[in-house]
Write a protein that holds these residues in place. Structure first.
Motif, short mmCIF file in Angstrom:
data_model
loop_
_atom_site.label_atom_id
_atom_site.label_comp_id
_atom_site.label_asym_id
_atom_site.label_seq_id
_atom_site.Cartn_x
_atom_site.Cartn_y
_atom_site.Cartn_z
N LYS A 149 0.82 -1.22 0.00
CA LYS A 149 0.00 0.00 0.00
C LYS A 149 0.86 1.27 0.00
CE LYS A 149 -3.54 -2.44 2.69
NZ LYS A 149 -4.52 -2.65 1.62
N PHE A 150 2.17 1.10 0.12
CA PHE A 150 3.07 2.25 0.21
C PHE A 150 4.02 2.26 -0.99
CE2 PHE A 150 1.69 1.18 4.42
CZ PHE A 150 1.49 2.39 5.05
N ASP A 151 4.37 3.46 -1.43
CA ASP A 151 5.31 3.59 -2.55
C ASP A 151 6.58 4.31 -2.10
OD1 ASP A 151 4.36 6.13 -2.19
OD2 ASP A 151 3.55 6.37 -4.21
N GLU A 152 6.95 4.13 -0.85
CA GLU A 152 8.13 4.78 -0.29
C GLU A 152 8.83 3.85 0.69
OE1 GLU A 152 6.93 7.91 2.70
OE2 GLU A 152 4.95 7.36 1.91
N ALA A 196 -1.89 4.35 4.22
CA ALA A 196 -0.96 5.35 3.68
C ALA A 196 -1.37 6.75 4.11
CB ALA A 196 -0.89 5.24 2.16
N HIS A 253 13.41 -1.25 3.07
CA HIS A 253 12.89 -0.67 4.31
C HIS A 253 13.90 -0.83 5.46
CE1 HIS A 253 9.11 -0.30 2.26
NE2 HIS A 253 8.97 -1.61 2.12
N ASP A 278 -7.30 3.42 5.41
CA ASP A 278 -6.33 3.93 4.44
C ASP A 278 -4.99 4.10 5.15
OD1 ASP A 278 -4.81 5.27 2.55
OD2 ASP A 278 -6.43 6.60 1.92
N TYR A 333 -0.61 7.14 7.79
CA TYR A 333 0.83 7.31 7.95
C TYR A 333 1.25 8.74 7.64
CZ TYR A 333 5.85 6.72 7.06
OH TYR A 333 7.22 6.86 7.07
N ARG A 334 0.71 9.31 6.57
CA ARG A 334 1.04 10.70 6.21
C ARG A 334 0.57 11.66 7.30
NH1 ARG A 334 -0.38 8.80 1.05
NH2 ARG A 334 -2.52 9.58 1.27
N LEU A 381 10.07 2.71 4.19
CA LEU A 381 9.52 2.86 5.52
C LEU A 381 10.51 2.40 6.58
CD1 LEU A 381 6.02 1.24 4.81
CD2 LEU A 381 6.55 3.69 4.83
N ILE A 388 -2.16 2.89 12.28
CA ILE A 388 -1.86 2.78 10.84
C ILE A 388 -2.31 1.43 10.30
CG2 ILE A 388 -0.02 2.70 9.10
CD1 ILE A 388 1.58 4.63 10.88
#
Length: 228
Positions: A22-25, A215, A52, A213, A218-219, A27, A208
């Motif tokens: 679900k994340f594109d970064e 992501a 990660h 959602d 998390y933001r 972590l 989270i």
């Protein structure tokens, strides 16, 4: 500002991979006992291969020789951070540090769990000083043993910074959004409060991982943590 550490409180590799997709970064995630004991070192290697960072939260507590040997094995996994229980004593903490020599893995010590309150500490552990005094004692012992920091609640982070210095890590679980549930934690705080109280890292789980959602949650937490 360090990234929030996401507690991967899952039971299986499939659940972890579905969540991380679900994340594109990149972590910073926490792998605890539930997950590690069921999926083992191979999952840690897989998460590292995804790019990660990992806090391997196994809370080792045994005789010094055993802990040193265990840490020597964990060092091969290339995790970024791991921990022991400060209650294991100075010799054990020094042995743990020795086992990680040359690995670059940061070593921190658990002081008192965030599920512990003062009454419970007095009754269950027969420690009759205040909860803050107990946490500060363990933090000072960890620093003398050469560790990089401790796990504590946000409530003790400021006092530990005064006693052990700004660079001494204060990794604080029990982080919730203002409208979140305490669940089984007793000493909790918001990301903003953690920042103001001197935490160097925050650990966030269900706020989270159980979000509709993840992501977006998390933001939101990252923004609060960084003061945006």
């Amino acid at each position: 500002m360090n990234k929030p550490i996401i507690a991967l409180d899952f039971s299986t590799r499939t659940q972890v991979e579905e969540f991380l997709s679900k994340f594109d970064e990149s972590l910073f995630v926490k792998v605890g006992m539930e997950l590690f004991y069921q999926e083992g070192p191979e999952l840690v290697r897989s998460i590292k291969a995804m790019g990660h960072q990992i806090f391997l939260d196994l809370k080792l507590h045994d005789i010094p020789n055993t802990v040193e040997s265990a840490m020597r094995g964990l060092a091969k996994l290339g995790v970024d951070m791991t921990n022991v229980h400060a209650a294991g004593g100075m010799d054990m903490m020094k042995a743990a540090k020795k086992g990680l020599e040359g690995s670059g893995t940061q070593l921190i010590a658990v002081t008192q769990l965030t599920s512990t309150d003062e009454a419970g500490m007095h009754e269950d552990q027969l420690i009759y000083v205040s909860l803050e005094e107990s946490v500060l004692h363990y933090a000072k012992q960890a620093k003398r043993a050469g560790l990089d920091g401790v796990v504590c609640s946000v409530m003790e982070a400021g006092a530990i910074e005064q006693a052990c210095g700004k660079d001494f890590l204060k990794v604080t679980p029990g982080i919730r959004l203002a409208d979140g549930n305490a669940d089984d934690q007793k000493r909790i705080a918001t990301p903003a409060k953690a920042r103001l109280q001197g935490s160097t890292h925050i650990v966030v789980g269900r706020a989270i991982t159980t979000s509709d959602d993840p992501a977006a949650s998390y933001r939101q937490i990252t923004n609060e943590w960084s003061g945006q």
